[in-house]
Design a protein around this motif. Structure first.
Motif, PDB file in Angstrom:
ATOM      1  N   GLY A  76       0.824  -1.190   0.000  1.00  0.00           N
ATOM      2  CA  GLY A  76       0.000   0.000   0.000  1.00  0.00           C
ATOM      3  C   GLY A  76       0.860   1.243   0.000  1.00  0.00           C
ATOM      4  N   ASP A  77       0.269   2.323   0.455  1.00  0.00           N
ATOM      5  CA  ASP A  77       1.010   3.574   0.587  1.00  0.00           C
ATOM      6  C   ASP A  77       2.127   3.380   1.609  1.00  0.00           C
ATOM      7  OD1 ASP A  77       1.325   6.322   2.165  1.00  0.00           O
ATOM      8  OD2 ASP A  77       0.686   6.761   0.115  1.00  0.00           O
ATOM      9  N   ARG A  78       3.324   3.867   1.272  1.00  0.00           N
ATOM     10  CA  ARG A  78       4.468   3.621   2.147  1.00  0.00           C
ATOM     11  C   ARG A  78       4.299   4.279   3.519  1.00  0.00           C
ATOM     12  NH1 ARG A  78       9.260   1.474   0.151  1.00  0.00           N
ATOM     13  NH2 ARG A  78       8.671   2.074  -1.962  1.00  0.00           N
ATOM     14  N   ALA A  79       3.546   5.376   3.587  1.00  0.00           N
ATOM     15  CA  ALA A  79       3.319   6.023   4.884  1.00  0.00           C
ATOM     16  C   ALA A  79       2.553   5.096   5.824  1.00  0.00           C
ATOM     17  CB  ALA A  79       2.556   7.334   4.689  1.00  0.00           C
TER      18      ALA A  79
ATOM     19  N   LEU B 179      -5.561   2.136  12.601  1.00  0.00           N
ATOM     20  CA  LEU B 179      -6.805   1.399  12.801  1.00  0.00           C
ATOM     21  C   LEU B 179      -7.227   0.814  11.464  1.00  0.00           C
ATOM     22  CD1 LEU B 179      -9.175   0.764  14.837  1.00  0.00           C
ATOM     23  CD2 LEU B 179     -10.343   2.739  13.802  1.00  0.00           C
ATOM     24  N   PHE B 180      -7.473  -0.491  11.451  1.00  0.00           N
ATOM     25  CA  PHE B 180      -7.892  -1.169  10.229  1.00  0.00           C
ATOM     26  C   PHE B 180      -9.211  -1.893  10.460  1.00  0.00           C
ATOM     27  CE2 PHE B 180      -3.192  -1.191  10.093  1.00  0.00           C
ATOM     28  CZ  PHE B 180      -3.006  -0.459   8.917  1.00  0.00           C
ATOM     29  N   ASP B 181     -10.080  -1.844   9.454  1.00  0.00           N
ATOM     30  CA  ASP B 181     -11.319  -2.611   9.443  1.00  0.00           C
ATOM     31  C   ASP B 181     -11.070  -3.844   8.584  1.00  0.00           C
ATOM     32  OD1 ASP B 181     -13.796  -3.728   9.162  1.00  0.00           O
ATOM     33  OD2 ASP B 181     -14.802  -1.905   8.465  1.00  0.00           O
ATOM     34  N   LEU B 182     -10.815  -4.974   9.233  1.00  0.00           N
ATOM     35  CA  LEU B 182     -10.400  -6.162   8.498  1.00  0.00           C
ATOM     36  C   LEU B 182     -11.517  -6.790   7.687  1.00  0.00           C
ATOM     37  CD1 LEU B 182      -8.027  -7.833  11.110  1.00  0.00           C
ATOM     38  CD2 LEU B 182      -7.448  -6.346   9.197  1.00  0.00           C
TER      39      LEU B 182
ATOM     40  N   HIS C  40      -6.395  -6.607   3.644  1.00  0.00           N
ATOM     41  CA  HIS C  40      -4.969  -6.453   3.370  1.00  0.00           C
ATOM     42  C   HIS C  40      -4.350  -5.258   4.102  1.00  0.00           C
ATOM     43  CE1 HIS C  40      -5.303  -9.640   0.545  1.00  0.00           C
ATOM     44  NE2 HIS C  40      -5.994  -8.964  -0.344  1.00  0.00           N
ATOM     45  N   GLU C  41      -5.153  -4.558   4.910  1.00  0.00           N
ATOM     46  CA  GLU C  41      -4.662  -3.462   5.764  1.00  0.00           C
ATOM     47  C   GLU C  41      -3.953  -2.379   4.951  1.00  0.00           C
ATOM     48  OE1 GLU C  41      -3.437  -5.645   9.808  1.00  0.00           O
ATOM     49  OE2 GLU C  41      -2.633  -6.627   8.015  1.00  0.00           O
ATOM     50  N   LEU C  42      -4.672  -1.838   4.013  1.00  0.00           N
ATOM     51  CA  LEU C  42      -4.133  -0.790   3.145  1.00  0.00           C
ATOM     52  C   LEU C  42      -4.604   0.603   3.546  1.00  0.00           C
ATOM     53  CD1 LEU C  42      -4.572  -2.596  -0.293  1.00  0.00           C
ATOM     54  CD2 LEU C  42      -2.532  -2.510   1.154  1.00  0.00           C
ATOM     55  N   THR C  43      -5.714   0.681   4.313  1.00  0.00           N
ATOM     56  CA  THR C  43      -6.317   1.971   4.634  1.00  0.00           C
ATOM     57  C   THR C  43      -6.366   2.180   6.140  1.00  0.00           C
ATOM     58  OG1 THR C  43      -7.713   1.803   2.661  1.00  0.00           O
ATOM     59  CG2 THR C  43      -8.339   3.437   4.316  1.00  0.00           C
TER      60      THR C  43
ATOM     61  N   SER D 178      -7.597   5.501  11.509  1.00  0.00           N
ATOM     62  CA  SER D 178      -7.491   6.035  12.875  1.00  0.00           C
ATOM     63  C   SER D 178      -8.000   7.470  12.979  1.00  0.00           C
ATOM     64  CB  SER D 178      -6.050   5.946  13.382  1.00  0.00           C
ATOM     65  OG  SER D 178      -5.166   6.621  12.513  1.00  0.00           O
ATOM     66  N   ASP D 179      -7.828   8.268  11.926  1.00  0.00           N
ATOM     67  CA  ASP D 179      -8.348   9.636  11.946  1.00  0.00           C
ATOM     68  C   ASP D 179      -9.832   9.681  11.605  1.00  0.00           C
ATOM     69  OD1 ASP D 179      -5.897  10.734  12.641  1.00  0.00           O
ATOM     70  OD2 ASP D 179      -5.287  11.052  10.553  1.00  0.00           O
ATOM     71  N   ASP D 180     -10.287   8.763  10.757  1.00  0.00           N
ATOM     72  CA  ASP D 180     -11.684   8.751  10.325  1.00  0.00           C
ATOM     73  C   ASP D 180     -12.625   8.182  11.380  1.00  0.00           C
ATOM     74  OD1 ASP D 180     -10.797   9.744   7.900  1.00  0.00           O
ATOM     75  OD2 ASP D 180     -10.682   7.764   6.965  1.00  0.00           O
ATOM     76  N   ARG D 181     -12.107   7.315  12.258  1.00  0.00           N
ATOM     77  CA  ARG D 181     -12.942   6.693  13.295  1.00  0.00           C
ATOM     78  C   ARG D 181     -12.329   6.961  14.670  1.00  0.00           C
ATOM     79  NH1 ARG D 181     -16.718   2.828  11.453  1.00  0.00           N
ATOM     80  NH2 ARG D 181     -17.249   2.793  13.682  1.00  0.00           N
ATOM     81  N   PRO D 182     -12.354   8.228  15.117  1.00  0.00           N
ATOM     82  CA  PRO D 182     -11.665   8.569  16.375  1.00  0.00           C
ATOM     83  C   PRO D 182     -12.248   7.865  17.597  1.00  0.00           C
ATOM     84  CG  PRO D 182     -12.996  10.416  15.583  1.00  0.00           C
ATOM     85  CD  PRO D 182     -12.964   9.414  14.485  1.00  0.00           C
ATOM     86  N   GLU D 183     -13.575   7.610  17.602  1.00  0.00           N
ATOM     87  CA  GLU D 183     -14.168   6.959  18.770  1.00  0.00           C
ATOM     88  C   GLU D 183     -13.657   5.526  18.913  1.00  0.00           C
ATOM     89  OE1 GLU D 183     -15.905   8.227  16.281  1.00  0.00           O
ATOM     90  OE2 GLU D 183     -16.948  10.009  17.044  1.00  0.00           O
ATOM     91  N   THR D 184     -13.618   4.806  17.781  1.00  0.00           N
ATOM     92  CA  THR D 184     -13.115   3.427  17.821  1.00  0.00           C
ATOM     93  C   THR D 184     -11.640   3.408  18.191  1.00  0.00           C
ATOM     94  OG1 THR D 184     -14.711   2.815  16.104  1.00  0.00           O
ATOM     95  CG2 THR D 184     -12.887   1.298  16.493  1.00  0.00           C
ATOM     96  N   THR D 185     -10.879   4.326  17.621  1.00  0.00           N
ATOM     97  CA  THR D 185      -9.454   4.418  17.934  1.00  0.00           C
ATOM     98  C   THR D 185      -9.249   4.664  19.425  1.00  0.00           C
ATOM     99  OG1 THR D 185      -8.991   5.292  15.720  1.00  0.00           O
ATOM    100  CG2 THR D 185      -7.313   5.638  17.409  1.00  0.00           C
TER     101      THR D 185
END
Length: 473
Positions: free
Chosen positions: A212-215, A400-403, A408-411, A414-421
């Motif tokens: 995925g994205d290297r970051a 934070l990943f939604d499996l 494949h954990e590409l996205t 953690s910023d989009d779902r702050p409550e879950t994080t």
């Protein structure tokens, strides 16, 4: 529960990814004997190594405790004899106390080398050297070449894995009840299968790495540090052709071990009490294998920390079933002691009770890792439902990943779902706080440190000469 004590056989590989079993979805790999185990019992498809590196994972298996309890969070080669004072008797000793003859054949990876792990019989590299005159580690080039595809120069019938299997078959055939651990070295590097397994897979027919994205891929600084350590390339700059060729040899190692596992199964099935024999097949951790621009283990990407985990006991456990509950290597201690009729779950859950509907599944699973001697690099994982949270102490980074939507954990969400994080972050902090790990958490917060670049150096076990001609002197 059967009237007589069941035999218990643990079969362990080293560094085997979760996605390397044909019967569980990988149509490109040849694993007919592991597939036999899939049909013989329950396949746990969400099983994890709670500290995905060799020594801590094996201490978890032998103690039933997490790394924060054993105190081994990385591959420290230090005396582990005190672990029985901290955790209770090692698994083999606990089984011996329950009336079992016990044996270990193969890799055990504990220090000191003469540590008493509780086995009546222990046959490892030293015994192989005495029997054959061969060194386990001279079957292939190591050091800077450890990840390059190679061939085992020993004949398939006399290499270490064949010797392990020969001795294990003999021990399985003795009078029971027995508790045995058969521990294979592959598919750990060096990637050197014996012929014909070294030419079993066409690299062009194998999938390339998941990147995925290297970051996102390199948020954990240990991954690029390991890339330099093994490949002299911090950014994982290994071309896809090389990755596929390495994967072909890695798959070859798994298929070679699968052949050995077939002999173990035949030995079990030749016994009159085969139906009352528990078999657990698992690995200590996975292997990134080029995924996420990375190599080796120690990260909490699925390729590194999720492992194959099969449990079969025909007399007691359903056959040919899949189970998606969260499972950890900590649970193995309870499997063995439950089968022995005197359960001791330690820090695990009751898997036998869970699959039979008599025990609750795990709500949340935790993982930890830290490489000793480096800048602050502690990482923690929390898995709950379909969510996976990863915290990196170096820089205070988190993911934070939604499996379910992103296996494949590409996205990173953690910023989009702050409550879950926040929910999972706080769960990790509470657990570490409760365990008194003030080096990682204090007053309900995870400890963070300013980001630092990690330098692990290069893996060169035999130093190169100043001048090329010096090696000829």
């Amino acid at each position: 529960m059967p009237a007589t004590k069941p035999n218990v056989l643990f079969v362990m590989t080293d560094q085997q990814r979760c996605d390397t079993v044909r019967a569980l979805g990988n149509a490109r790999i040849h694993t007919p004997n592991i597939d036999r185990l899939v049909e013989r019992g329950v396949s746990f498809t969400n099983a994890y190594s709670p500290d995905p590196i060799c020594i801590p994972a094996r201490h978890t298996v032998r103690t039933g405790c997490e790394a924060t309890t054993t105190g081994f969070l990385g591959n420290e080669k230090r005396d582990a004899s005190h672990l029985e004072d901290r955790c209770g008797p090692f698994l083999a000793r606990a089984m011996r106390e329950r009336g079992y003859r016990t044996f270990l054949v193969g890799k055990y990876h504990a220090h000191p080398r003469d540590i008493d792990l509780g086995y009546d019989t222990r046959l490892s590299a030293e015994a192989y050297r005495e029997d054959t005159g061969h060194e386990v580690k001279t079957t292939a080039r190591e050091g800077a070449m450890v990840h390059l595809p190679q061939q085992n120069h020993l004949p398939p019938e006399s290499n270490y894995e064949a010797w392990i299997t020969d001795n294990a078959v003999e021990l399985i055939g003795d009078d029971g009840p027995f508790f045995g651990l058969v521990s294979y070295e592959p598919p750990h590097s060096p990637f050197a299968p014996s012929p014909p397994f070294d030419r079993m897979y066409d690299p062009d027919r194998l999938p390339g790495p998941i990147r995925g994205d290297r970051a996102v891929d390199h948020a954990d600084e240990k991954i690029p540090a390991q890339n330099y350590h093994f490949w002299k390339a911090r950014e994982g700059g290994v071309d896809e052709t090389t990755v596929r060729t390495v994967k072909a040899h890695y798959y070859g190692l798994i298929s070679e071990v699968d052949r050995r596992i077939g002999r173990l199964l035949d030995a079990v099935e030749s016994r009159e009490d085969a139906e009352n024999t528990v078999i657990c097949f698992f690995s200590d951790h996975g292997e990134l294998l080029g995924d996420h621009h990375g190599w080796e283990k120690s990260s909490f990407f699925e390729s590194s920390c999720r492992v194959p985990f099969l449990l079969s006991w025909p007399a007691e456990v359903p056959q040919g079933t899949r189970n998606e509950e969260l499972v950890s290597l900590t649970d193995l201690f309870g499997v063995a002691t439950t089968a022995a009729g005197d359960p001791d779950l330690r820090e695990g859950t009751d898997l036998v009770g869970m699959v039979n509907g008599d025990a609750a599944p795990r709500e949340r699973l935790y993982g930890y890792h830290e490489t000793p001697g480096l800048a602050p690099n502690f990482t923690a994982m929390v898995r709950e439902g379909d969510w996976k949270y990863v915290f990196m102490q170096n820089g205070g980074r988190e993911q934070l990943f939604d499996l379910s939507d992103d296996p494949h954990e590409l996205t990173d969400l953690s910023d989009d779902r702050p409550e879950t994080t926040a929910h999972l972050r706080e769960a990790a902090a509470r657990k570490l706080d409760a365990e008194g790990r003030t080096d990682f958490a204090e007053n309900g917060s995870l400890r963070r440190y300013p980001y630092r670049r990690i330098d692990m150096g290069r893996l060169v076990r035999e130093p190169y000469p100043e001048s090329p001609g010096d090696v000829l002197d």
